[in-house]
Design a protein around this motif. Sequence first.
Motif, PDB file in Angstrom:
ATOM      1  N   CYS A  11     -26.688  56.312  -6.635  1.00  0.00           N
ATOM      2  CA  CYS A  11     -27.197  57.394  -6.440  1.00  0.00           C
ATOM      3  C   CYS A  11     -28.798  57.781  -6.844  1.00  0.00           C
ATOM      4  CB  CYS A  11     -26.356  58.735  -6.615  1.00  0.00           C
ATOM      5  SG  CYS A  11     -27.215  60.300  -6.496  1.00  0.00           S
ATOM      6  N   CYS A  14     -28.739  60.913  -9.550  1.00  0.00           N
ATOM      7  CA  CYS A  14     -28.137  60.938 -10.660  1.00  0.00           C
ATOM      8  C   CYS A  14     -27.788  59.410 -11.384  1.00  0.00           C
ATOM      9  CB  CYS A  14     -26.753  61.692 -10.564  1.00  0.00           C
ATOM     10  SG  CYS A  14     -25.362  60.640  -9.499  1.00  0.00           S
ATOM     11  N   CYS A  48     -23.392  61.919  -2.464  1.00  0.00           N
ATOM     12  CA  CYS A  48     -23.041  61.090  -3.497  1.00  0.00           C
ATOM     13  C   CYS A  48     -21.567  62.056  -4.084  1.00  0.00           C
ATOM     14  CB  CYS A  48     -24.081  61.495  -4.764  1.00  0.00           C
ATOM     15  SG  CYS A  48     -23.473  60.999  -6.435  1.00  0.00           S
ATOM     16  N   CYS A  51     -22.597  63.828  -7.873  1.00  0.00           N
ATOM     17  CA  CYS A  51     -23.430  65.007  -8.006  1.00  0.00           C
ATOM     18  C   CYS A  51     -23.559  65.828  -6.802  1.00  0.00           C
ATOM     19  CB  CYS A  51     -24.990  64.591  -8.623  1.00  0.00           C
ATOM     20  SG  CYS A  51     -25.610  63.827  -7.470  1.00  0.00           S
ATOM     21  N   PHE A  53     -25.565  65.244  -4.155  1.00  0.00           N
ATOM     22  CA  PHE A  53     -26.861  65.011  -3.477  1.00  0.00           C
ATOM     23  C   PHE A  53     -26.679  64.057  -2.370  1.00  0.00           C
ATOM     24  CE2 PHE A  53     -30.696  61.849  -3.000  1.00  0.00           C
ATOM     25  CZ  PHE A  53     -31.685  62.741  -2.843  1.00  0.00           C
TER      26      PHE A  53
HETATM   27 ZN   LIG Z   1     -25.580  61.335  -7.487  1.00  0.00          ZN
END
Ligand SMILES: [Zn+2]
Length: 220
Positions: A11, A14, A48, A51, A53
């Motif tokens: 990612c 993160c 992701c 997180c 994202f």
């Molecule tokens: Zn992430």
Amino acid sequence: MSEKVEKYVTCPKCAQQCLSELICSVNTENDPAVRQAIFEDKFFRWKCKKCGFQTKLMHPLLYSDIKNQFMVYYIPKVERRQIVDERLEMEFSDLSYIKKRVVADVNSLKEKIVLLENKMDDMAVELTKNAVSEVVAKSTSRTVHSGYFMDMDKDNNAMTFQYFVGSDRRPYIQSIRLEVYNRSLGIVKKYFSGENKKSGFLNINDVWAKEVLKKYKNLN
Ligand SMILES: [Zn+2]
């Protein structure tokens, strides 16, 4: 059936590794949702799991439409003129009538799908696009970066392209009479019909058009 691969993707937000399932091959007859997702710019979205994202994740995709007799292999940023995949050649050796193309970007993937679904000759379209881009460059006095087929209107005898011009790559629409395309069709039939007999996936783009036009000029 769609073919999928599992890959660890890091990612960008993160930095954690996320096991992701990516569709690497699709037959659109069995999975029409993929076609729709491509045209809605959703196919290459990635999220992701750690997180949440979201970003775009560009990865190779083999797009097959056997009913319309074509396959388009999207390989991000590919520059090769021809891709020969031994496994695919063996698997589809009895499908020599299938038009096989390789493309380097998603706009070209969409363009090939539309052209080949409508049984148009993508080689003639590239030659036409190339000729029209010179007209666009002259009339705008700006650099033409890329152009894509938009539509063909037989009733109004017109074909329309969208180009991206200037340093800000502003969209520019240009329509032409169908005679220009028909003339390109004639050139392809007369001089370049052998191109389609080449094995593997061919990269029929603006570079190809420039190369063959040079050849064509030498032939005349
Ligand atoms: Zn992430």
